[in-house]
Design an enzyme around this catalytic site. Structure first.
Site, PDB file in Angstrom:
ATOM      1  N   LYS A  51      43.444  48.911  42.736  1.00 21.51           N
ATOM      2  CA  LYS A  51      44.734  48.594  42.115  1.00 21.51           C
ATOM      3  C   LYS A  51      44.616  47.371  41.217  1.00 21.51           C
ATOM      4  CE  LYS A  51      46.804  48.238  46.094  1.00 21.51           C
ATOM      5  NZ  LYS A  51      45.603  48.560  46.903  1.00 21.51           N
ATOM      6  N   THR A  52      43.970  46.337  41.727  1.00 20.26           N
ATOM      7  CA  THR A  52      43.828  45.123  40.933  1.00 20.26           C
ATOM      8  C   THR A  52      42.903  45.394  39.745  1.00 20.26           C
ATOM      9  OG1 THR A  52      44.210  43.842  42.931  1.00 20.26           O
ATOM     10  CG2 THR A  52      43.250  42.668  41.079  1.00 20.26           C
TER      11      THR A  52
ATOM     12  N   ASP B  19      51.126  42.480  40.475  1.00 18.38           N
ATOM     13  CA  ASP B  19      50.203  42.876  41.552  1.00 18.38           C
ATOM     14  C   ASP B  19      50.859  42.581  42.914  1.00 18.38           C
ATOM     15  OD1 ASP B  19      47.941  43.865  42.734  1.00 18.38           O
ATOM     16  OD2 ASP B  19      46.603  42.245  42.136  1.00 18.38           O
ATOM     17  N   GLU B  20      50.388  43.236  43.969  1.00 21.54           N
ATOM     18  CA  GLU B  20      50.881  43.000  45.338  1.00 21.54           C
ATOM     19  C   GLU B  20      52.406  43.081  45.402  1.00 21.54           C
ATOM     20  OE1 GLU B  20      48.906  42.563  47.959  1.00 21.54           O
ATOM     21  OE2 GLU B  20      46.974  41.985  47.128  1.00 21.54           O
TER      22      GLU B  20
ATOM     23  N   GLN C 257      50.243  47.531  53.267  1.00 19.18           N
ATOM     24  CA  GLN C 257      49.737  46.160  53.306  1.00 19.18           C
ATOM     25  C   GLN C 257      50.856  45.134  53.165  1.00 19.18           C
ATOM     26  OE1 GLN C 257      45.781  45.386  51.363  1.00 19.18           O
ATOM     27  NE2 GLN C 257      46.212  47.357  50.435  1.00 19.18           N
TER      28      GLN C 257
ATOM     29  N   ARG D 188      39.216  44.218  54.506  1.00 17.72           N
ATOM     30  CA  ARG D 188      38.587  43.184  53.672  1.00 17.72           C
ATOM     31  C   ARG D 188      37.071  43.378  53.657  1.00 17.72           C
ATOM     32  NH1 ARG D 188      41.947  43.017  50.661  1.00 17.72           N
ATOM     33  NH2 ARG D 188      42.796  44.638  51.973  1.00 17.72           N
TER      34      ARG D 188
HETATM   35  P1  ATP Z   1      43.608  45.564  47.800  1.00 22.29           P
HETATM   36  O1  ATP Z   1      44.695  46.519  48.194  1.00 22.29           O
HETATM   37  O2  ATP Z   1      42.824  45.107  48.964  1.00 22.29           O
HETATM   38  O3  ATP Z   1      44.121  44.465  46.932  1.00 22.29           O
HETATM   39  P2  ATP Z   1      42.727  46.940  45.441  1.00 22.29           P
HETATM   40  O4  ATP Z   1      43.332  48.283  45.469  1.00 22.29           O
HETATM   41  O5  ATP Z   1      43.357  45.947  44.577  1.00 22.29           O
HETATM   42  O6  ATP Z   1      42.559  46.433  46.923  1.00 22.29           O
HETATM   43  P3  ATP Z   1      40.341  46.286  44.009  1.00 22.29           P
HETATM   44  O7  ATP Z   1      40.167  44.930  44.544  1.00 22.29           O
HETATM   45  O8  ATP Z   1      40.850  46.455  42.636  1.00 22.29           O
HETATM   46  O9  ATP Z   1      41.207  47.154  45.033  1.00 22.29           O
HETATM   47  O10 ATP Z   1      38.979  47.101  44.110  1.00 22.29           O
HETATM   48  C1  ATP Z   1      38.180  47.047  45.277  1.00 22.29           C
HETATM   49  C2  ATP Z   1      36.711  46.979  44.904  1.00 22.29           C
HETATM   50  O11 ATP Z   1      36.277  48.232  44.408  1.00 22.29           O
HETATM   51  C3  ATP Z   1      36.420  45.970  43.815  1.00 22.29           C
HETATM   52  O12 ATP Z   1      35.192  45.361  44.075  1.00 22.29           O
HETATM   53  C4  ATP Z   1      36.365  46.832  42.573  1.00 22.29           C
HETATM   54  O13 ATP Z   1      35.592  46.248  41.568  1.00 22.29           O
HETATM   55  C5  ATP Z   1      35.741  48.107  43.099  1.00 22.29           C
HETATM   56  N1  ATP Z   1      36.133  49.303  42.313  1.00 22.29           N
HETATM   57  C6  ATP Z   1      37.377  49.770  42.139  1.00 22.29           C
HETATM   58  N2  ATP Z   1      37.387  50.881  41.388  1.00 22.29           N
HETATM   59  C7  ATP Z   1      36.100  51.143  41.072  1.00 22.29           C
HETATM   60  C8  ATP Z   1      35.432  52.170  40.321  1.00 22.29           C
HETATM   61  N3  ATP Z   1      36.103  53.150  39.721  1.00 22.29           N
HETATM   62  N4  ATP Z   1      34.105  52.094  40.239  1.00 22.29           N
HETATM   63  C9  ATP Z   1      33.421  51.104  40.840  1.00 22.29           C
HETATM   64  N5  ATP Z   1      33.958  50.124  41.546  1.00 22.29           N
HETATM   65  C10 ATP Z   1      35.300  50.137  41.681  1.00 22.29           C
HETATM   66 MG    MG Z   2      44.283  44.080  44.975  1.00 24.25          MG
END
Ligand code: ATP
Ligand code: MG
Length: 649
Positions: free
Chosen positions: A36-37, A228-229, A260, A595
């Site tokens: 997402k981020t 975000d969040e 979350q 995490r």
């Molecule tokens: P959270 O809910 O914990 O905040 P999130 O959904 O924001 O998680 P991110 O932090 O954006 O998730 O991504 C998690 C990890 O996966 C990061 O290290 C990111 O770089 C990697 N990642 C996400 N999408 C891809 C992709 N398509 N290919 C490779 N790596 C990815």
């Molecule tokens: Mg995130």
């Protein structure tokens, strides 16, 4: 300059759809590690590179300063250093907004506020002092901390002074009525001093955003907003977002995960995130692949969270390998839990850097054991998101008394306890002591009893002499550290004072830290030894920045670490015994587990501070194998604890 970005190759199909969403409100939903981020970051890059939006028209709102910094640096590596994008927490955005736009509309506090002064935002000790003065001015008998917390909560829930008073009168809550009286004085103080506090930032931003031409100018500036969040955004914050980007047509992207949402206790309005689709007629993109963790970690997390009744329907699948099975440990006590945990950290360090390892806790008192063991093993560590154990206010206060009982020449300790509990000995009294001590080349305590000391006010001598006499008694005290601590608590009535100073929940947390201090005292029965031990754990300025991270689960939101220990997985701690909503606790455990990228260890003990505990229900719910453990019987009066073995369930 950075070359052409290949969006398609860097993103999954769903992520790509979200990143390249052409027009109108968008809601991106997805479990932890779903990217997402990453989508937010790439979407900003796409908007600039492909959709022709000028960087200055983009505003990304994040939950913490750290997250804003992280986003800026990710964007810099995507787009090059020269492009500056507004990524900020909503509070820092509001501050800048008020600075620029208060202008001619400013009335009341906003009219007098001087944002250029060094202390334009009232916080911490200054804010506490303002409340002290306000309580005095209102002639009400309540603790300043109570008024501070009550009013802050009201402001965050969008409750006005009038509404709070009406509620207080309706329920005949006299303490609350008094807090409202103090609130009037607090506002007077603010106007006189030309200061606002953190809560005011958002309230005033909301108010200012009702002026038509301000709104138009701001909307023209922030043409695209990303949040975000979003699940942890509270109502006042949503108010700001809705005004900046009103439904149904704005260019607003919100990103979040209901599973979350862990700030319900602080007024987060997770429903607003759920209702966003109807509210804004928004398109939704769901991210269902986890790129962060091994499959076994994702499975563990999924199995746990499906136990929650209130959820948004979505799945989460791991993109990575199966990986190693999470380790579950149930230890006989907290000390063993920490030392075995640190043994595991040491094993991980053969392969990982210290900064790649995190120990997450539900309750802050749990960090003490880990701090101690890490120090003993000379593994660099950093406590993030709060002070290290011996830097916590209540611990530092009591430690200062113990220190003086061992060595009465320690002026830093004297300064710390001079007005703790309150003796009306403020900065002026300390200056008088310090000046005299310097002139006569004597320790501060000796200066207090010196007839030559000229006190600014007569009562100060009497009050300071009370402290002098107390310290002399402590010096003669014969007993263990724990007995000495008990004696200090009794003589100073510290707990009663602390209770008045804090909100109930804060008091309970601080009291738990004090209980934990007694644990440490049992391990170092000689007071001088105890002081020596504690001083090594007192945080230093140059403490490692790249060390093993010790932090709360709340503080670890959005972050990721190759190796994670979740400590204190016991009934009563996680879920917490004082929680009102077990589902929110389950979400906390879910956040903690997710995490971890590669290695996960969940630990608990059957005995914490001489109280028996059983392993957290969440371990079983996550379908983890809980090892056989022994039920501890708390030690009553010096006899050894007995134990009964139970088979794992
Ligand atoms: P959270 O809910 O914990 O905040 P999130 O959904 O924001 O998680 P991110 O932090 O954006 O998730 O991504 C998690 C990890 O996966 C990061 O290290 C990111 O770089 C990697 N990642 C996400 N999408 C891809 C992709 N398509 N290919 C490779 N790596 C990815
Ligand atoms: Mg995130």
């Amino acid at each position: 300059m950075v070359g052409k970005l290949d969006f398609e190759a860097s993103l999954s199909e769903a992520q790509f759809r979200a990143v390249t969403h052409a027009k109108g409100p968008l809601r991106v939903v997805g479990g932890p590690g779903g990217g997402k981020t990453r989508v937010l970051t790439y979407r900003i890059a796409w908007l600039i590179r492909e959709a022709g939006i000028a960087p200055e028209h983009i505003l990304a709102l994040t939950f913490t300063k750290k997250a804003a910094g992280e986003m800026k640096s990710r964007l810099a590596s995507l787009l090059g250093e020269e492009i500056a994008i507004g990524a900020a927490t909503i509070h820092s955005w509001a501050y800048r907004f008020l600075c620029i736009h208060r202008g001619k509309h400013a009335e009341g506090i906003l009219g007098t506020w001087n944002p250029n002064s060094k202390n334009a935002i009232l916080a911490d000790a200054r804010q506490y002092f303002a409340w002290q003065k306000s309580v005095q001015a209102a002639k009400v008998d309540i603790a300043p901390a109570f008024a501070l917390h009550t009013v802050s909560r009201a402001k965050n829930n969008g409750v006005s002074r009038e509404a709070l008073r009406a509620e207080a009168e309706r329920s005949s809550d006299h303490k609350l009525v008094r807090a409202c009286d103090a609130w009037v004085e607090y506002e007077r103080w603010q106007e006189r001093m030309k200061v606002i506090d953190f809560d005011d930032l958002l309230i005033l931003a909301n108010e200012l955003l009702t002026c038509k031409d301000t709104i138009e100018r701001v909307r023209d500036q922030h043409r695209v907003i990303l949040l975000d969040e979003s699940q942890d955004t509270n109502l006042v914050q949503w108010g700001v977002v809705r005004k900046l980007a009103p439904p149904p047509k704005s260019e607003l992207t919100v990103v979040g995960d209901y599973d979350q949402s862990i700030y319900g206790w602080r007024g987060a309005a997770a429903e607003s995130f759920l209702e966003f689709v109807q509210d804004y007629k928004a398109e939704t993109v769901t991210l269902e692949t986890n790129y962060r963790s091994t499959r076994s970690i994702v499975t563990t997390a999924n199995t746990l969270i499906t136990r929650n009744g209130s959820r948004e329907d979505k799945v989460l699948e791991a993109a990575g390998d199966e990986g190693v099975t999470p380790i579950v440990r149930v230890e006989p006590d907290a000390g063993v839990e920490a030392s075995r945990g640190v043994e595991q950290v040491r094993r991980w360090l053969a392969e990982y850097q210290p900064g790649e390892v995190a120990v997450l806790v539900r309750a802050w008192w749990l960090t003490r054991g880990f701090e101690e063991r890490l120090l003993k093993d000379r593994i660099p560590y950093q406590v993030v998101g709060g002070p290290a154990f011996f830097g916590r206010r209540e611990i530092a206060d009591l430690l200062a008394y113990v220190t003086l009982s061992v060595d009465a020449t320690k002026d830093a300790a004297l300064k710390r306890v001079l007005n703790v509990p309150n003796r009306f000995l403020g900065a002026a009294a300390w200056r008088a002591i310090e000046r005299h001590a310097l002139k006569r080349d004597m320790p501060g305590l000796a200066a207090i009893s010196d007839p030559g000391l000229r006190w600014p006010k007569q009562y100060m001598r009497d009050k300071a002499m009370d402290l002098y006499v107390l310290v002399q008694k402590l010096r003669r005290f014969e007993g263990t550290t724990a007995e000495l601590l008990e004696h200090i608590l009794e003589r100073t009535r510290y707990l009663a004072w602390l209770k008045e100073e804090c909100e109930p929940e804060e008091f309970r947390n601080r009291k738990e830290n004090i209980d934990e201090m007694f644990e440490a005292a049992e391990e170092h029965p000689e007071p001088a030894d105890f002081v020596f031990y504690a001083e090594q754990l007192v945080p230093k300025k140059d403490d490692a920045e790249e060390g093993v991270v010790l932090t709360s689960i709340h503080g670890a939101k959005g972050l990721e670490f190759p190796c994670v220990i979740v400590a204190g997985c016991a009934e009563g701690i996680l879920p917490h015994e004082r929680c009102e909503d077990v589902e929110e606790e389950r979400r906390l455990a879910y956040v903690a587990i997710t995490r971890a990228e590669k290695e996960l260890m969940l630990t608990s003990a059957t005995l914490y501070r001489n109280r028996g505990y059983t392993p957290s229900r969440f371990l079983q719910e996550a379908d983890l194998e809980v090892p056989e453990y022994e039920i501890a019987t708390p030690d009553s009066g010096g006899e050894a604890a007995s134990a009964t073995t139970v088979a794992a369930t």
